[in-house]
Design an enzyme around this catalytic site. Structure first.
Site, PDB file in Angstrom:
ATOM      1  N   TRP A  38       0.822  -1.224   0.000  1.00 48.57           N
ATOM      2  CA  TRP A  38       0.000   0.000   0.000  1.00 48.57           C
ATOM      3  C   TRP A  38       0.849   1.264   0.000  1.00 48.57           C
ATOM      4  CZ3 TRP A  38      -4.946   2.195   0.624  1.00 48.57           C
ATOM      5  CH2 TRP A  38      -4.972   3.464   1.213  1.00 48.57           C
ATOM      6  N   ASP A  41       0.367   9.177   0.992  1.00 46.77           N
ATOM      7  CA  ASP A  41       1.017  10.473   0.691  1.00 46.77           C
ATOM      8  C   ASP A  41       2.461  10.413   0.175  1.00 46.77           C
ATOM      9  OD1 ASP A  41      -1.156  10.841   2.313  1.00 46.77           O
ATOM     10  OD2 ASP A  41      -0.071  11.834   3.904  1.00 46.77           O
ATOM     11  N   SER A 101       3.463  11.045   7.746  1.00 45.78           N
ATOM     12  CA  SER A 101       4.029  11.889   6.691  1.00 45.78           C
ATOM     13  C   SER A 101       5.024  12.925   7.184  1.00 45.78           C
ATOM     14  CB  SER A 101       2.900  12.595   5.936  1.00 45.78           C
ATOM     15  OG  SER A 101       2.299  11.673   5.083  1.00 45.78           O
ATOM     16  N   ASP A 167       2.583  15.905   9.981  1.00 46.39           N
ATOM     17  CA  ASP A 167       2.967  16.191   8.602  1.00 46.39           C
ATOM     18  C   ASP A 167       3.890  17.414   8.476  1.00 46.39           C
ATOM     19  OD1 ASP A 167       1.176  14.123   8.309  1.00 46.39           O
ATOM     20  OD2 ASP A 167      -0.455  15.392   7.592  1.00 46.39           O
ATOM     21  N   TRP A 304      -8.962   9.480   0.950  1.00 51.42           N
ATOM     22  CA  TRP A 304      -9.373   8.519   1.972  1.00 51.42           C
ATOM     23  C   TRP A 304     -10.770   7.956   1.740  1.00 51.42           C
ATOM     24  CZ3 TRP A 304      -5.691   6.218   4.173  1.00 51.42           C
ATOM     25  CH2 TRP A 304      -4.475   6.882   4.321  1.00 51.42           C
TER      26      TRP A 304
HETATM   27  C1  FRU Z   1      -2.821  12.293   4.886  1.00 52.20           C
HETATM   28  C2  FRU Z   1      -2.522  11.530   6.164  1.00 52.20           C
HETATM   29  C3  FRU Z   1      -1.526  12.312   6.984  1.00 52.20           C
HETATM   30  C4  FRU Z   1      -0.848  11.257   7.801  1.00 52.20           C
HETATM   31  C5  FRU Z   1      -0.806  10.097   6.835  1.00 52.20           C
HETATM   32  C6  FRU Z   1      -0.955   8.758   7.499  1.00 52.20           C
HETATM   33  O1  FRU Z   1      -3.280  11.506   3.855  1.00 52.20           O
HETATM   34  O2  FRU Z   1      -3.708  11.287   6.871  1.00 52.20           O
HETATM   35  O3  FRU Z   1      -2.093  13.348   7.757  1.00 52.20           O
HETATM   36  O4  FRU Z   1       0.428  11.646   8.200  1.00 52.20           O
HETATM   37  O5  FRU Z   1      -1.865  10.295   5.917  1.00 52.20           O
HETATM   38  O6  FRU Z   1      -0.703   7.725   6.601  1.00 52.20           O
END
Ligand code: FRU
Length: 492
Positions: A38, A41, A101, A167, A304
């Site tokens: 999988w 980001d 991320s 992030d 998502w």
């Molecule tokens: C964004 C997110 C980020 C997080 C990551 C987890 O798509 O939700 O905020 O760090 O994916 O996989």
């Protein structure tokens, strides 16, 4: 492998085994897919020691989201990617719940520093918490700091969340200081982006809140990016669960805020807000500053909501968008596929001044690997209101791009693209005829379409589940319409 392999060594071994089994033919031509398992980001997008590095949110062991690792690939041209061994695994107390991320930046002594969100698993009484961590290495192997997490909730003023704090996007200023834009959720103002600063990457100070969603643009703001471009300051964020408003569709959005950055007061003044992408599958983009000064963006070609129902027909799941050059023109963010794509062009077909009405094909214009520009040239006073382009077409499938020339609206519709799912398949987006012309540039790479309207004023990015044998392209209009088409097949 050693007798007691670490979690990272185990992943790397698994990757070596899998790499032998996976065929490149199944993958898109130039869009990055995870080595195995999988991907979400883009992370740590940087140019380091003569190559682009792109890391990604990664769960190697299944095609579903799971404990987050960082996958890794490198490229000289942003189109041909070479896999590198997994860079980070969730294997310390600071990130046992996942390496979420983040970004990458070169240190003054020429090493690469990864800055990411470490998730600490929930205890008996607590929810899982999020904090910022670093790992430093040579571009392949990275050592996590023993001081992780280097930024915790206690470094922030009151009102900010320890559960939604993630992030980090880090860069170095001309004065040598590191700066970071990081997402958080404030008790009152909801999604926010915070600015932090550090001399050494270890000790960080809070500077200011760059901007907040004020409950207008979604909930938590994920994956911020913050950079100057063409005399403007650009803030990119990906809000969760937006209400539809203005040109924004409901759900997981991508937002670009253009404004002025005042360094003296550390204040960002919002001037203009627009969606980054209007398509069905685009989220969490990140940018890199290329050595030649271009600002290049790549996003996750999914979100998502859409990833839940998507077919998992390959041994991997998900892909990145095409890399795009950004610019600001007349107060708007504009995007264009990177110019490197021209190196893939072959068998170019030109159709100049063709008049179409009844649905027709154009000789040589067909396939699922293509970079095609169509200029619609409706003459003044023309009776033509509607132009319809079908791609990925066969007897039972097509993906439709329908332009209402009078209303200046385009509908992207993949309802007949082969999906059996009861999910959104259409998007409406502004597409105006200007100075007698409307330009549509399409990138087709097997199971995706990226549409750049009027030189990238608006972009529509979508996956299409259509069988690859559906490769016809047709043109139709409700009254005679003059157009030109330039189709470049892409070198497999
Ligand atoms: C964004 C997110 C980020 C997080 C990551 C987890 O798509 O939700 O905020 O760090 O994916 O996989």
């Amino acid at each position: 492998m050693s007798k007691n392999p670490t979690p990272l060594e185990r992943v790397r071994e698994f990757e070596r085994e899998q790499a032998l089994k996976l065929s490149a033919d199944e993958r898109p031509l130039f869009h990055l897919t995870p080595l195995v398992g999988w991907m979400n980001d883009p992370n740590g997008f940087c140019y380091y020691k003569g190559q682009y590095h792109l890391f990604y949110q990664y769960h190697p062991f299944s095609r579903q989201w799971g404990p987050m690792h960082w996958g890794h690939a490198v490229s000289g041209d942003l189109l041909h990617w070479t896999y590198m061994p997994c860079a980070l695994a969730p294997d310390t107390a600071a990130d046992a719940g996942g390496c979420f991320s983040g970004s990458a930046v070169e240190t003054p002594d020429g090493r690469l520093m990864l800055v990411y969100t470490g998730v600490q698993p929930a205890g008996t009484f607590r929810r899982e918490t999020q904090a910022q961590c670093i790992a430093i290495g040579d571009g392949k192997d990275f050592e996590k700091s023993l001081l992780n997490p280097v930024i915790r909730h206690c470094h922030l003023p009151e009102g900010y969340s320890e559960f939604d704090f993630r992030d980090p996007k880090v860069w170095r200023e001309a004065n040598g200081m590191y700066r970071m834009a990081v997402g958080n959720r404030h008790e009152e103002r909801s999604g926010t982006v915070l600015l932090m600063e550090s001399k050494d990457g270890l000790e960080w100070n809070y500077i200011t809140e760059i901007d907040a969603c004020r409950k207008e643009y979604g909930r938590m703001w994920e994956c911020p990016d913050f950079f100057p471009l063409d005399g403007t300051q650009v803030l990119l964020v990906s809000p969760q669960e937006m209400h539809a408003r203005e040109e924004f569709h409901a759900g997981f959005g991508t937002v670009c805020i253009l404004g002025d950055w005042n360094e003296k007061d550390c204040r960002f003044e919002r001037k203009h807000i627009q969606p980054v992408d209007h398509g069905l599958n685009f989220y969490a983009p990140q940018t890199v500053l290329a050595p030649d000064g271009r600002r290049i963006m790549i996003g996750w070609m999914d979100n998502w909501e859409t990833c839940k129902e998507a077919p998992r027909r390959h041994p991997w799941y998900a892909q990145m968008s095409a890399p795009r050059e950004l610019r600001v023109e007349k107060g708007r963010l504009m995007q264009r596929p990177v110019r490197e794509i021209e190196t893939l062009w072959q068998d170019t077909v030109l159709h100049d001044s063709v008049t179409v009405k009844e649905e027709t094909t154009l000789p040589g214009v067909q396939g699922r690997l293509m970079d095609m520009t169509v200029n619609l040239l409706p003459s003044t006073g023309s009776a033509c209101r509607r132009f319809t382009l079908h791609v990925a077409k066969d007897a039972s499938h097509y993906v439709e791009i329908r332009c209402d020339l009078a209303r200046g609206e385009l509908v992207f519709d993949r309802s007949h693209g082969g999906s059996h799912r009861d999910i959104a398949h259409t998007r409406h987006v502004k597409a105006e005829v200007r100075d007698g012309k409307l330009t549509l540039r399409l990138l087709l790479d097997k199971e995706s379409v990226e549409l750049f309207i009027n030189d990238g004023e608006r972009v529509v990015t979508s996956l299409i589940p259509t069988p690859l044998a559906a490769e016809e392209i047709t043109f139709a209009a409700d009254a005679p319409l003059l157009l030109s088409a330039e189709a470049h097949h892409l070198k497999a």
